[in-house]
Design an enzyme around this catalytic site. Structure first.
Site, short mmCIF file in Angstrom:
data_model
loop_
_atom_site.label_atom_id
_atom_site.label_comp_id
_atom_site.label_asym_id
_atom_site.label_seq_id
_atom_site.Cartn_x
_atom_site.Cartn_y
_atom_site.Cartn_z
N ASN A 76 0.83 -1.21 0.00
CA ASN A 76 0.00 0.00 0.00
C ASN A 76 0.86 1.26 0.00
OD1 ASN A 76 -2.60 1.18 -0.05
ND2 ASN A 76 -2.47 1.65 2.13
N PHE A 109 4.34 -0.48 12.08
CA PHE A 109 3.19 0.12 11.41
C PHE A 109 2.55 -0.84 10.43
CE2 PHE A 109 6.38 3.53 12.02
CZ PHE A 109 5.65 4.42 12.78
N SER A 112 -5.20 1.42 17.59
CA SER A 112 -6.20 2.39 17.13
C SER A 112 -7.25 2.61 18.20
CB SER A 112 -6.88 1.82 15.87
OG SER A 112 -8.05 2.53 15.57
N THR A 143 -10.12 2.54 17.67
CA THR A 143 -11.22 1.63 17.34
C THR A 143 -11.37 0.53 18.41
OG1 THR A 143 -12.25 0.46 15.50
CG2 THR A 143 -9.93 0.00 15.87
N TYR A 156 -11.12 -5.68 11.30
CA TYR A 156 -9.93 -4.83 11.44
C TYR A 156 -9.69 -4.51 12.91
CZ TYR A 156 -7.25 -0.50 11.79
OH TYR A 156 -6.35 0.46 12.19
N LYS A 185 -6.57 -5.56 15.82
CA LYS A 185 -5.82 -4.68 16.72
C LYS A 185 -5.94 -5.16 18.16
CE LYS A 185 -4.18 -1.82 13.68
NZ LYS A 185 -2.76 -1.85 13.34
P1 NAD Z 1 -0.49 2.70 5.25
O1 NAD Z 1 -1.25 1.68 4.49
O2 NAD Z 1 -0.19 4.00 4.61
O3 NAD Z 1 0.89 2.07 5.76
C1 NAD Z 1 1.03 0.72 6.09
C2 NAD Z 1 2.29 0.21 5.42
O4 NAD Z 1 2.48 -1.16 5.77
C3 NAD Z 1 2.22 0.28 3.90
O5 NAD Z 1 3.39 0.89 3.41
C4 NAD Z 1 2.14 -1.19 3.46
O6 NAD Z 1 2.74 -1.41 2.20
C5 NAD Z 1 2.85 -1.88 4.60
N1 NAD Z 1 2.44 -3.28 4.84
C6 NAD Z 1 1.18 -3.78 4.98
N2 NAD Z 1 1.23 -5.09 5.23
C7 NAD Z 1 2.54 -5.44 5.26
C8 NAD Z 1 3.23 -6.66 5.47
N3 NAD Z 1 2.58 -7.82 5.67
N4 NAD Z 1 4.58 -6.66 5.46
C9 NAD Z 1 5.26 -5.50 5.23
N5 NAD Z 1 4.67 -4.32 5.01
C10 NAD Z 1 3.32 -4.29 5.02
O7 NAD Z 1 -1.27 2.93 6.64
P2 NAD Z 1 -1.01 4.00 7.78
O8 NAD Z 1 -2.17 4.92 7.80
O9 NAD Z 1 0.35 4.54 7.68
O10 NAD Z 1 -1.16 3.06 9.06
C11 NAD Z 1 -0.04 2.50 9.72
C12 NAD Z 1 -0.53 1.67 10.90
O11 NAD Z 1 -1.30 2.50 11.77
C13 NAD Z 1 -1.44 0.51 10.51
O12 NAD Z 1 -1.12 -0.59 11.33
C14 NAD Z 1 -2.83 1.03 10.81
O13 NAD Z 1 -3.72 -0.01 11.13
C15 NAD Z 1 -2.57 1.90 12.03
N6 NAD Z 1 -3.57 2.96 12.22
C16 NAD Z 1 -3.78 3.87 11.22
C17 NAD Z 1 -4.75 4.87 11.40
C18 NAD Z 1 -5.00 5.89 10.33
O14 NAD Z 1 -5.98 6.65 10.44
N7 NAD Z 1 -4.19 6.03 9.30
C19 NAD Z 1 -5.49 4.92 12.59
C20 NAD Z 1 -5.24 3.97 13.59
C21 NAD Z 1 -4.26 3.00 13.38
C1 UD1 Z 2 -12.20 4.97 10.72
C2 UD1 Z 2 -12.41 3.54 11.12
C3 UD1 Z 2 -11.43 3.19 12.23
C4 UD1 Z 2 -10.00 3.44 11.76
C5 UD1 Z 2 -9.88 4.90 11.33
C6 UD1 Z 2 -8.54 5.20 10.73
C7 UD1 Z 2 -14.76 2.99 10.66
C8 UD1 Z 2 -16.09 2.67 11.26
N1 UD1 Z 2 -13.77 3.34 11.53
O1 UD1 Z 2 -12.45 5.81 11.85
O2 UD1 Z 2 -11.57 1.82 12.56
O3 UD1 Z 2 -9.08 3.20 12.83
O4 UD1 Z 2 -10.87 5.18 10.31
O5 UD1 Z 2 -8.32 4.50 9.55
O6 UD1 Z 2 -14.57 2.93 9.46
N2 UD1 Z 2 -17.34 10.64 7.28
C9 UD1 Z 2 -18.26 11.22 6.43
N3 UD1 Z 2 -18.09 11.05 5.08
C10 UD1 Z 2 -17.03 10.35 4.55
C11 UD1 Z 2 -16.08 9.77 5.45
C12 UD1 Z 2 -16.27 9.94 6.81
O7 UD1 Z 2 -19.22 11.86 6.85
O8 UD1 Z 2 -16.93 10.21 3.32
C13 UD1 Z 2 -17.50 10.86 8.75
C14 UD1 Z 2 -17.65 9.57 9.54
O9 UD1 Z 2 -19.01 9.18 9.62
C15 UD1 Z 2 -17.06 10.01 10.90
C16 UD1 Z 2 -15.98 11.03 10.52
O10 UD1 Z 2 -16.32 11.48 9.21
O11 UD1 Z 2 -18.04 10.66 11.68
C17 UD1 Z 2 -14.57 10.44 10.48
O12 UD1 Z 2 -14.58 9.27 9.64
P1 UD1 Z 2 -13.23 8.51 9.25
O13 UD1 Z 2 -12.22 9.47 8.75
O14 UD1 Z 2 -13.60 7.37 8.36
O15 UD1 Z 2 -12.68 7.97 10.65
P2 UD1 Z 2 -13.39 7.04 11.76
O16 UD1 Z 2 -14.72 6.60 11.35
O17 UD1 Z 2 -13.27 7.76 13.05
#
Ligand code: NAD
Ligand code: UD1
Length: 338
Positions: A35, A80, A124, A126, A148, A152
Site C-alpha cells: 500500500n 506500522f 487504534s 477503534t 480490522y 488490533k
Molecule cells: P499505510 O497503508 O499507509 O501504511 C502501512 C504500510 O504497511 C504500507 O506501506 C504497506 O505497504 C505496509 N504493509 C502492509 N502489510 C505489510 C506486510 N505484511 N509486510 C510489510 N509491510 C506491510 O497505513 P497507515 O495509515 O500509515 O497506518 C499505519 C498503521 O497504523 C497501521 O497498522 C494502521 O492499522 C494503524 N492505524 C492507522 C490509522 C489511520 O488513520 N491512518 C489509525 C489507527 C491505526
Molecule cells: C475509521 C475507522 C477506524 C479506523 C480509522 C482510521 C470505521 C467505522 N472506523 O475511523 O476503525 O481506525 O478510520 O483509519 O470505518 N465521514 C463522512 N463522510 C465520509 C467519510 C467519513 O461523513 O466520506 C464521517 C464519519 O461518519 C465520521 C468522521 O467522518 O463521523 C470520520 O470518519 P473517518 O475518517 O472514516 O474515521 P473514523 O470513522 O473515526
C-alpha cells in the site's frame, strides 16, 4: 538508536521516519509496498538529507525480518505494517488476520530470536468500541465491531501475554485517534488508493475536483450539529508521539504500556468541512447521507497519560491540519500532471 520501521513507506511510517531522524535516530524501513511506493522513502531522504535503507519484505516472513534485524543491528522496532480498511476487513477477514495478526506474531518471534525486545505498536482508538464514557482514557473497556478492529485487539492481547511471560520486553502500544494532514514540505502525505474511506482525504479530493461531492454520513447523531465527532490529530504531532514513546521505553520500568495519541478535542464533520473551506479558500460541496454502519457518534481521547508519562502533547490545531492536507493535495496534482 537503530530503529526498524515496518510499514515505513506508508502514511504514518514515512512521517515517523522524518521525526525519528530529526531526533537523531537511525532508521531502516521494512515494507512489502502493498500500500505504498518506494518513492515515499526517497522523499523522506530528501526532507531529512539522510539515506534510509529500504528492505522490501513481508513481516509474515520471519526469516526476512530476522535478517533485517541482524544485518542492520536493530535495537528497536516501530510496527506500522498492517492493513487498515474497515470495509475490506469485513469482506476478507482471513486476509486481515493473516496480515495483521500473523504478521505481528512473526515479527515478535524474529525479535525474540534476535534479542530485540523494544517495540512500539500502531493500535487504534477503534479498540474502545462504543464509548461508555468520554473522554476515552486507556482504562476504558475494549471491544471490536469489525475484523480490522479485532486484529488490533488480538494483537494488543498477544503483546500483553508476551510482556507478562518475559518482563524484559519494553512494549509501547499507541492508540491513535484520527491522524490527518501532511508534512510541511508537502512531499509526503496521505494518498489512498481508490476512493478514500476516511474523511480528510475525501474532503481534499472534493476540493481538488477529483470527486464531485462529499457524503456526510448522518446528521442525526446526538452531537451539537448532528454529525459525527472525532479527535483529529496532526500527523506530525502523531509522529513526534512515537519519538516520545520510544524514549519512554528506555526509562519506564514496565514491560507493556498503552498510550492514547489524540488531542482531547472533538470536531464534527461540519466543523471539518467549514475549517477546510475557510483555511484554504475552497468550496466543499456535500450532501447529507445515511449513517455509515459501525460509526459512533462521538469519540475523543483523554491525552493525559501521554502528557504525564511521555511529555507529549499535540501542538498543531485544526487550521494547520487542513492547510497541510490541502498543500499535499495540490502537490499531488502537480506531480500527476508533470
Ligand atoms: P499505510 O497503508 O499507509 O501504511 C502501512 C504500510 O504497511 C504500507 O506501506 C504497506 O505497504 C505496509 N504493509 C502492509 N502489510 C505489510 C506486510 N505484511 N509486510 C510489510 N509491510 C506491510 O497505513 P497507515 O495509515 O500509515 O497506518 C499505519 C498503521 O497504523 C497501521 O497498522 C494502521 O492499522 C494503524 N492505524 C492507522 C490509522 C489511520 O488513520 N491512518 C489509525 C489507527 C491505526
Ligand atoms: C475509521 C475507522 C477506524 C479506523 C480509522 C482510521 C470505521 C467505522 N472506523 O475511523 O476503525 O481506525 O478510520 O483509519 O470505518 N465521514 C463522512 N463522510 C465520509 C467519510 C467519513 O461523513 O466520506 C464521517 C464519519 O461518519 C465520521 C468522521 O467522518 O463521523 C470520520 O470518519 P473517518 O475518517 O472514516 O474515521 P473514523 O470513522 O473515526
Amino acid at each position: 538508536m537503530k530503529v526498524l520501521l515496518t510499514g515505513g513507506a506508508g502514511y504514518i511510517g514515512s512521517h515517523c521516519a522524518v521525526a525519528l531522524i530529526a531526533a537523531e535516530h537511525q532508521v531502516v524501513c521494512f515494507d512489502n509496498l502493498s500500500n505504498s511506493r518506494p518513492q515515499a522513502i526517497e522523499r523522506v531522504e530528501s526532507i531529512t538529507g539522510t539515506r534510509i535503507p529500504l528492505v522490501v519484505g513481508d513481516v509474515r516472513d520471519r526469516e526476512a525480518v530476522h535478517r533485517a534485524l541482524t544485518d542492520h543491528a536493530i535495537e528497536a522496532v516501530v510496527h506500522f505494517a498492517g492493513l487498515k480498511a474497515v470495509g475490506e476487513s469485513a469482506e476478507k477477514p482471513m486476509l486481515y488476520y493473516d496480515n495483521n495478526v500473523r504478521g505481528t506474531l512473526a515479527l515478535v518471534e524474529a525479535m525474540a530470536e534476535c534479542g530485540v525486545r523494544r517495540l512500539v505498536f500502531s493500535s487504534s482508538a477503534t479498540v474502545y468500541g462504543q464509548p461508555q464514557y468520554l473522554p476515552l482514557d486507556e482504562a476504558h473497556p475494549t471491544s471490536a465491531t469489525n475484523p480490522y478492529g479485532r486484529t488490533k485487539l488480538m494483537i494488543e492481547e498477544m503483546l500483553g501475554d508476551i510482556a507478562a511471560a518475559d518482563p524484559g520486553w519494553r512494549i509501547g502500544v499507541l492508540r491513535y485517534f484520527n491522524p490527518v494532514g501532511a508534512h510541511d514540505s508537502a512531499l509526503i502525505g496521505e494518498d489512498p488508493n481508490g476512493v478514500p474511506n476516511n474523511l480528510m482525504p475525501f474532503i481534499s479530493r472534493v476540493a481538488a475536483g477529483r470527486l464531485p461531492e462529499l457524503s456526510v454520513f448522518g446528521d442525526d447523531y446526538d452531537t451539537a450539529d448532528g454529525t459525527g465527532v472525532r479527535d483529529y490529530v496532526h500527523i506530525v504531532d502523531l509522529a513526534e508521539g512515537h519519538v516520545a514513546a520510544l524514549a519512554a521505553l528506555t526509562t519506564i520500568d514496565r514491560p507493556l504500556s498503552i498510550w492514547n495519541l489524540g488531542t482531547g478535542q472533538g470536531y464534527s464533520v461540519l466543523d471539518m468541512i467549514r475549517s477546510f473551506e475557510r483555511v484554504n479558500a475552497v468550496s466543499i460541496p456535500y450532501r447529507i447521507a445515511p449513517r455509515r454502519a459501525g460509526d459512533v457518534a462521538t469519540c475523543y481521547a483523554s491525552p493525559a497519560k501521554a502528557r504525564d508519562e511521555l511529555g507529549w502533547q499535540a501542538s498543531r490545531g485544526l487550521d494547520a491540519m487542513c492547510a497541510s492536507a490541502w498543500r499535499f493535495e495540490r502537490m499531488l496534482a502537480t506531480r500527476n500532471s508533470g
